[in-house]
Design a protein around this motif. Sequence first.
Motif, PDB file in Angstrom:
ATOM      1  N   ARG A 182     -45.187 -40.194  -7.473  1.00 42.83           N
ATOM      2  CA  ARG A 182     -46.245 -40.242  -8.450  1.00 42.83           C
ATOM      3  C   ARG A 182     -46.523 -41.513  -9.084  1.00 42.83           C
ATOM      4  NH1 ARG A 182     -47.635 -36.072 -13.396  1.00 42.83           N
ATOM      5  NH2 ARG A 182     -49.698 -36.875 -13.668  1.00 42.83           N
ATOM      6  N   GLY A 183     -45.678 -42.137  -9.629  1.00 39.90           N
ATOM      7  CA  GLY A 183     -45.901 -43.495 -10.352  1.00 39.90           C
ATOM      8  C   GLY A 183     -46.390 -44.435  -9.206  1.00 39.90           C
ATOM      9  N   GLN A 184     -45.584 -44.410  -8.027  1.00 44.09           N
ATOM     10  CA  GLN A 184     -46.126 -45.264  -7.042  1.00 44.09           C
ATOM     11  C   GLN A 184     -47.656 -45.267  -6.463  1.00 44.09           C
ATOM     12  OE1 GLN A 184     -42.990 -44.370  -4.057  1.00 44.09           O
ATOM     13  NE2 GLN A 184     -41.861 -46.072  -4.497  1.00 44.09           N
ATOM     14  N   ARG A 185     -47.924 -43.762  -6.352  1.00 48.20           N
ATOM     15  CA  ARG A 185     -49.282 -43.614  -5.883  1.00 48.20           C
ATOM     16  C   ARG A 185     -50.311 -44.096  -6.994  1.00 48.20           C
ATOM     17  NH1 ARG A 185     -50.297 -39.588  -2.375  1.00 48.20           N
ATOM     18  NH2 ARG A 185     -52.099 -38.769  -3.334  1.00 48.20           N
ATOM     19  N   GLN A 186     -49.892 -44.030  -8.259  1.00 46.35           N
ATOM     20  CA  GLN A 186     -50.742 -44.497  -9.443  1.00 46.35           C
ATOM     21  C   GLN A 186     -50.894 -45.965  -9.346  1.00 46.35           C
ATOM     22  OE1 GLN A 186     -52.048 -42.507 -11.453  1.00 46.35           O
ATOM     23  NE2 GLN A 186     -52.723 -43.661 -13.237  1.00 46.35           N
ATOM     24  N   ARG A 187     -49.894 -46.751  -8.949  1.00 50.18           N
ATOM     25  CA  ARG A 187     -49.923 -48.186  -9.013  1.00 50.18           C
ATOM     26  C   ARG A 187     -50.813 -48.686  -7.722  1.00 50.18           C
ATOM     27  NH1 ARG A 187     -44.113 -50.249  -8.902  1.00 50.18           N
ATOM     28  NH2 ARG A 187     -43.371 -48.176  -8.955  1.00 50.18           N
ATOM     29  N   LEU A 188     -50.646 -47.841  -6.556  1.00 51.70           N
ATOM     30  CA  LEU A 188     -51.558 -48.084  -5.329  1.00 51.70           C
ATOM     31  C   LEU A 188     -52.961 -47.842  -5.575  1.00 51.70           C
ATOM     32  CD1 LEU A 188     -52.139 -48.606  -2.690  1.00 51.70           C
ATOM     33  CD2 LEU A 188     -51.485 -46.258  -1.916  1.00 51.70           C
ATOM     34  N   ARG A 211     -50.598 -50.762   3.124  1.00 52.47           N
ATOM     35  CA  ARG A 211     -51.204 -51.840   3.515  1.00 52.47           C
ATOM     36  C   ARG A 211     -52.647 -51.589   4.067  1.00 52.47           C
ATOM     37  NH1 ARG A 211     -50.292 -57.075   4.664  1.00 52.47           N
ATOM     38  NH2 ARG A 211     -48.143 -56.800   4.609  1.00 52.47           N
ATOM     39  N   GLN A 212     -52.639 -50.376   4.802  1.00 52.35           N
ATOM     40  CA  GLN A 212     -53.954 -50.026   5.341  1.00 52.35           C
ATOM     41  C   GLN A 212     -55.010 -49.710   4.208  1.00 52.35           C
ATOM     42  OE1 GLN A 212     -52.742 -46.863   8.204  1.00 52.35           O
ATOM     43  NE2 GLN A 212     -53.448 -48.263   9.914  1.00 52.35           N
ATOM     44  N   CYS A 213     -54.448 -48.822   3.372  1.00 58.23           N
ATOM     45  CA  CYS A 213     -55.202 -48.596   2.057  1.00 58.23           C
ATOM     46  C   CYS A 213     -55.826 -49.691   1.321  1.00 58.23           C
ATOM     47  CB  CYS A 213     -54.204 -47.657   0.946  1.00 58.23           C
ATOM     48  SG  CYS A 213     -53.988 -45.949   1.579  1.00 58.23           S
ATOM     49  N   LEU A 214     -55.004 -50.806   1.045  1.00 56.27           N
ATOM     50  CA  LEU A 214     -55.651 -51.766   0.497  1.00 56.27           C
ATOM     51  C   LEU A 214     -56.365 -52.582   1.213  1.00 56.27           C
ATOM     52  CD1 LEU A 214     -52.253 -52.754  -1.381  1.00 56.27           C
ATOM     53  CD2 LEU A 214     -54.095 -52.000  -2.433  1.00 56.27           C
ATOM     54  N   ALA A 264     -55.724 -61.132  -0.309  1.00 59.92           N
ATOM     55  CA  ALA A 264     -56.099 -60.174  -1.430  1.00 59.92           C
ATOM     56  C   ALA A 264     -55.095 -58.931  -1.262  1.00 59.92           C
ATOM     57  CB  ALA A 264     -57.324 -59.668  -1.169  1.00 59.92           C
ATOM     58  N   VAL A 265     -54.884 -58.343  -0.359  1.00 55.41           N
ATOM     59  CA  VAL A 265     -53.830 -57.340  -0.184  1.00 55.41           C
ATOM     60  C   VAL A 265     -52.579 -57.562  -0.731  1.00 55.41           C
ATOM     61  CG1 VAL A 265     -52.535 -55.841   1.470  1.00 55.41           C
ATOM     62  CG2 VAL A 265     -55.038 -56.388   1.554  1.00 55.41           C
ATOM     63  N   ASP A 266     -52.149 -58.770  -0.339  1.00 51.84           N
ATOM     64  CA  ASP A 266     -50.559 -59.352  -0.486  1.00 51.84           C
ATOM     65  C   ASP A 266     -50.492 -59.389  -2.324  1.00 51.84           C
ATOM     66  OD1 ASP A 266     -49.601 -59.021   1.855  1.00 51.84           O
ATOM     67  OD2 ASP A 266     -50.345 -61.057   2.346  1.00 51.84           O
ATOM     68  N   ARG A 267     -51.864 -59.976  -2.809  1.00 52.17           N
ATOM     69  CA  ARG A 267     -51.801 -60.226  -4.152  1.00 52.17           C
ATOM     70  C   ARG A 267     -52.009 -59.112  -4.985  1.00 52.17           C
ATOM     71  NH1 ARG A 267     -55.740 -63.540  -4.006  1.00 52.17           N
ATOM     72  NH2 ARG A 267     -57.492 -62.095  -4.380  1.00 52.17           N
TER      73      ARG A 267
END
Lengths: 312, 453
Positions: free
Chosen positions: A135-141, A92-95, A112-115
């Motif tokens: 790794r996959g989750q990081r890519q999506r983030l 959440r902080q990153c976004l 915007a973060v939630d979307r």
Amino acid sequence: MIAVEHLLFDYPGVRALDDVGFAIAKGTITALVGPNGAGKTTLLRCMAALDQPHGGRIAIEGVDIFDDPRRAHRFIGYLPDFYGLYDTLTVRQCLTYAAGSQGVASGAIAPAVDRAAGRFGIADLLARRAGDLSRGQRQRLAIAQATVHAPRLLLLDEPAAGLDPQARADLSQTLLTLSREGVTIVVSSHILTELEDYCTDLLILSRGKLVEQRRFRAVDGRGLVAIQLAAPWPGLLALLSAQPDVTVVSHAPDKALCRMREDAASLAALLAALVAAGAPVARFGPDQENIQELYRARVGGAGGGVGVGARP
Amino acid sequence: MSWEFRRNLWIQLTPHRLIATPLVLGLLFLASIQASVLPIAPETLFWLFAGFWGTRRAADSIMEEVIGATWQSQRMAAIGAWSMTWGKLFGATAFAWYGAALSWIAFAATIALDVHTRPWMRLPSPGELLSMLVFALLAQSVSMLVALIQMRRRRRGRQFALGLAQIAGLSTFVPFFFVTNTFEPIRRSTIWWYGFPYPTQAFLLFAATAFFAWALLAVHQLMRAELQYRDATWRLPLFALFLMGFITGFIPRPYLLPFPSAVALAANGVAMLSLFYVTLLAAPGEPIALLRWARALRQGSWRLVGELMPPWLPVGVITLAVGLMALRESIAIDLWVQSLGPQSITIGRHVTSWIAALMVFAARDALVVVLFAVGRRPERADINAVIALAILHGVVPVVLTAFGFAAQAGLTAPLPGVSSPLTVAAAALQTAALGLALAWRFARLRPAPSTAG
């Protein structure tokens, strides 16, 4: 949307981009392919106004990005091939930081973060630290960060690297959704088969030159569908003409080429109508050029030749 | 609030740290009270937190973005250059300041409780406190500046870059200790500047404030360049002029008649030459940018000329101007010495030749550095250039002297005492040769169309 003209970019002793020029229409998804060292990343960095070329011009929605790169950044989202995350921050902080630092208004940041989190399937990870993600989750983030400010142009350098097959399929769907919302997307990737699933346009770079620019399907999802019959059938044209939202491009007694929506439901409906009417259907499906074959033809040989063969 | 500042606070002031730090420091002071001895001076604690750790954090605020591959995203952010500058400078050092403040609170509590007193144990005066704050800010901003310079040079070794930035920052912290009670005589002394006496403490505070402002301006300028603002270089030449004005204030003029400006010119010449070499080695080694600058110059694209101008060039022009003034003064002194008697002529000529040699060798050294910058490894240009210059200025003269060629020792370096018109001619020859080598190298840099990518 994007006009690239006579782009030149040099590294010491090497011309990385040599007189590259093309135009990209709004809402399209363009695949940028080419062998390693062809200049794909350099081109994307120039389009992101991160590197200034030696010569040439790039205009995005009429804005010369080298005259005013900071203005251009407001409507560009960019995911580099080697990206980083703030590992000690939560998702959440990153976004939130990505949205705030990109100029999203304070009141619009949380939605915007939630979307973005929902769109890329990380809504249940918002409280997790970025450093604890797979790794996959990081890519999506990382992709969510690049799109959190709702850019009108999205530049993705190898976005599917590190994603499992399901995540890749999800990414394809998300890109199609973004495209339908009017976002123009340029994707550099080596996974050519997946590019065929969602790209509307193709750019092939080789040795710093643009060797191919081609459109694969219309932005509205309408494409060419080829019908091949086992034997001539006189009712073919009448049946096709009677179908809603189908335009016959060419026809013969035993085959036809139509322009229509390429989604599964529309294809299934037409096929069912043909079979129900007794047409001896031998082959049926999108009439799409194969990116891999085209790539091999242009690049696979002795450098793929030079010269732009644009076919809009 | 700046988003960069906010992000740094999230990282630096975690609940864990906020709770653990006062506990640890409190225990430390309780133990010292129990043992009736305060193990560490308050200035040292402040130095450890705000100085040592603060300079490291300030430098790392830049380096960790590059190492962590987050810098490209920041370059595309809507955060402005000032916001990014102060967000990093104050945000990345937030924990260091938190620790420094807690140390002072604990120290003040120890004194207030009057548990044990020593002669040196006293709370700082407001002036001392202000000095500490400003010197710490100066050290941190210089550290951040050096880190930014190295980042722009695409230096890869994080520890080396951090160490260099920290050493540079901490070196500016040293004068602060002269105004503490450890150096009582110095603290109570007077500094004369432009003929007026100032208390050392007040003067150092003024100087630190001014240099902090310049360091901040420099960081801001480099940050603007990184964030894609399109600017011409104007702050560095202004700083050069400020530095000359600052130095000139220390020259006691009345004692140097009949040549009152000689010492000021000498001091400013040394300062400008030093600044020239620093900017020369600190400039980003971007060969293509140099090519683009040369092309913009040929085409008369003055905006681009200003934007791409190597930062050492305007400083070089100012250095040249000071050098020419010094040369004129030296010739005047030479003529004056001649009027005193024939035995003094040689000394005068040596000085004049030496000044001329300094200028021509500086031009040669600029070409050496540029030649490395346009070489195969521009990211190592500064290190390779320093090695080459050390050989030219140190090794070659020593070897020549050792083999009995002391008179020729000045052929590769402007050595005082052995410089002559021959030295100047040798320097000019070397400069011309390097100029030709550079032209050849530039020609090779221009790629032929359609070369492999």
